[in-house]
Design an enzyme around this catalytic site. Sequence first.
Site, mmCIF file in Angstrom:
data_model
loop_
_atom_site.group_PDB
_atom_site.id
_atom_site.type_symbol
_atom_site.label_atom_id
_atom_site.label_comp_id
_atom_site.label_asym_id
_atom_site.label_seq_id
_atom_site.Cartn_x
_atom_site.Cartn_y
_atom_site.Cartn_z
ATOM 1 N N HIS A 183 -63.901 -10.642 -47.461
ATOM 2 C CA HIS A 183 -64.469 -11.847 -47.821
ATOM 3 C C HIS A 183 -64.081 -12.871 -46.867
ATOM 4 O O HIS A 183 -63.927 -14.102 -46.924
ATOM 5 C CB HIS A 183 -63.903 -12.377 -49.305
ATOM 6 C CG HIS A 183 -64.422 -11.613 -50.237
ATOM 7 N ND1 HIS A 183 -63.889 -10.424 -50.552
ATOM 8 C CD2 HIS A 183 -65.297 -11.925 -51.206
ATOM 9 C CE1 HIS A 183 -64.637 -9.785 -51.906
ATOM 10 N NE2 HIS A 183 -65.366 -10.664 -52.097
ATOM 11 N N GLU A 236 -78.675 -8.025 -54.443
ATOM 12 C CA GLU A 236 -79.017 -8.339 -53.157
ATOM 13 C C GLU A 236 -79.997 -7.970 -52.375
ATOM 14 O O GLU A 236 -80.968 -8.635 -51.976
ATOM 15 C CB GLU A 236 -77.581 -8.436 -52.072
ATOM 16 C CG GLU A 236 -76.730 -9.438 -52.447
ATOM 17 C CD GLU A 236 -75.679 -8.901 -53.558
ATOM 18 O OE1 GLU A 236 -75.953 -7.697 -54.075
ATOM 19 O OE2 GLU A 236 -74.564 -9.356 -53.648
#
Lengths: 322, 345
Positions: free
Chosen positions: B141, B72
């Site tokens: 998450h 990322e």
Amino acid sequence: MDNETRLGLYKTMVLSRSFEEAILRDYHADKKPVWDIGAGLIPGEMHLSSGQEPVAAGMCAHLTSNDAITATHRPHHFAIAHGMDLRLLAAEIFGRETGLGKGRGGHMHLFDPSIHFSCSGIIAEGYPPALGIAFAFQRQGKDSVVVAVTGEGAANQGAFHESLNLAALWKLPVVFVIEDNDWAISVPRDASTSIRSNAVRATSYGIRGTRIQDNSVEGVWDAAKTAVERARAGEGPSLIEVHTVRLWGHFEGDAQAYRSDLDSLIDPIPAYANQLESDGVLSREMIGSISQEAKMRVEDAIEFAKSSPLPSATEVDRYVFA
Amino acid sequence: MVITGAPSESVTARKLTTAKAMVEAISQEMDRDPSIFVMGEDIGAYGGIFSSTSGLLEKFGPQRIMDTPISETAFMGLATGAAVEGMRPIVELMFVDFFGVCMDQIYNHMAKIHYESGGNVKVPVVLMTAVGGGYSDGAQHSQCLWGVFAHLPGMKVVVPSNPYDAKGLMISAIRDDNPVIYMFHKGVMGLPWMAKNPRSLGPVPEKPYEVPIGRAAVVRTGRDLTIVTLSLSVHHALDAADELASQGIDCEVIDLRSLVPLDREAVLESVAKTGRLLVVDEDYQSFGLTGEIAAVVAEKDPRLLKAPVSRLAMPDIPIPYSRTLEYAVLPTAERIAAAARLVMA
């Protein structure tokens, strides 16, 4: 290498050094009697690159203003070698409205779109944007390349490794440059890095890696020539690590009590002058006139900066958004 | 008061899910502007874990729709660099919870370069990311975290709650010259494999259109109480408002749609009318959106209020896994209704 090229390398290094000597002088001039890092015409941290000029001069000799550089918190030598307008650079360092960032950036945050130059104060984090600049060049069908600079301390950051992998995977036109000046602030390379050469790390990502051991501007020039040509030809990224030298502190005000190598440092500029002199490329007279010319350009820039207006406090929120 | 938001069905009969509306926006903009590309993890052949890029690879090919390695930091930075050089990247962070592995590129680079450069360098990136819980995905998450991004200056933050806004805000985000973080709740996407609100399928005009960034929508008008919220909680608030109406409480519901810029006027205008404010947020409570909205009223004129401000947000604990525990902290319709009744009491 022809004499004109060698002379050019020398002049670039001298200009960079002259600029930093003037910054050094003015930085410290008004911080007395009690040294205060936030005081004076040039406030804040100041990371000077003196000693590392061979890396910038050797690399940038192969670049044009269509090529990009992402530099570090120690950016002046690359900015100057890449042709940044000294007035705009100085004005930003002095925090003036006429500076590159209108006083919003400072010396670690120089952005000059006219020569595709940027830098970042966060270690290793200039590599990822370099990928994107290279990606854009590639997609726009240009043969421009990006030189992405870090220090050896940055090679232990995740951003470094992610970037090498992605650049290799997508064959991006990037030359990764590591300025190994032996010191990550006060931590010596031996205490931070498990291997002797970061060229090995390049190899592990399937790209060419070279280490230049002697801070030689001509050595950098040679390695850079190959790496830049390969990148231009679409043959992907390379990595060049240069064992260079940090002549001064990590930042101005750093007493460097941790450092035992200060007596053995070799200043690359007089060393190169001697070499060119003995090769008959430079004379004593020329050394003087090159230095004189550099000083004139630098003092013009410093004068421009000092006589420029400070940014208006009422416009402090300008440029948060486009 | 101007009522904005989705048009009535007489304007457009065609219905899309939020996910399909997002994809249509990206696709139409990519047709218009060749400098747009999309990258991220599993956004190619998979079509985005939450269907934010379905079909784009087939239409535009691997040169413009690119799966990245799980790196990322590298690809967030790549987006910034490409934007600086004139491209218009759309980059997906699969879950907003992953921001920790790339926040330097987002916050220290993407968000600050325009300012640091004195306006000389523009960074037109759209960073789209999935947010929210409700399906037992645990503490790493399920977060919303828009408060984090809205707190840090330099990025616009948009949070669509329905298909119409999803398309219009995406088009606005792509055309904006600033970095825009586009946060879509998994529960509004209309995914076939997750419980969904019926409003995740809604009317969407076929032609491209913009929903202006920084304009809230009054999605239900009412006299007694203003509920300010966003994202999936808008639907819970509307459900609660239906229930409350049968009990004689007439709620006005404001969908903020953008956090940066924040439509403070819309909040003040509604509170001036109702005199009561309940702020509902699926993000954490402390130092967040609910406090910010309360401050908007307190700083303007606390005398607008007939009752103290009420906040319903995620308590300051990591989001639990077990369904029993997770639904003990989510701002459900039942909990919103209960909070509203307390404000009215």
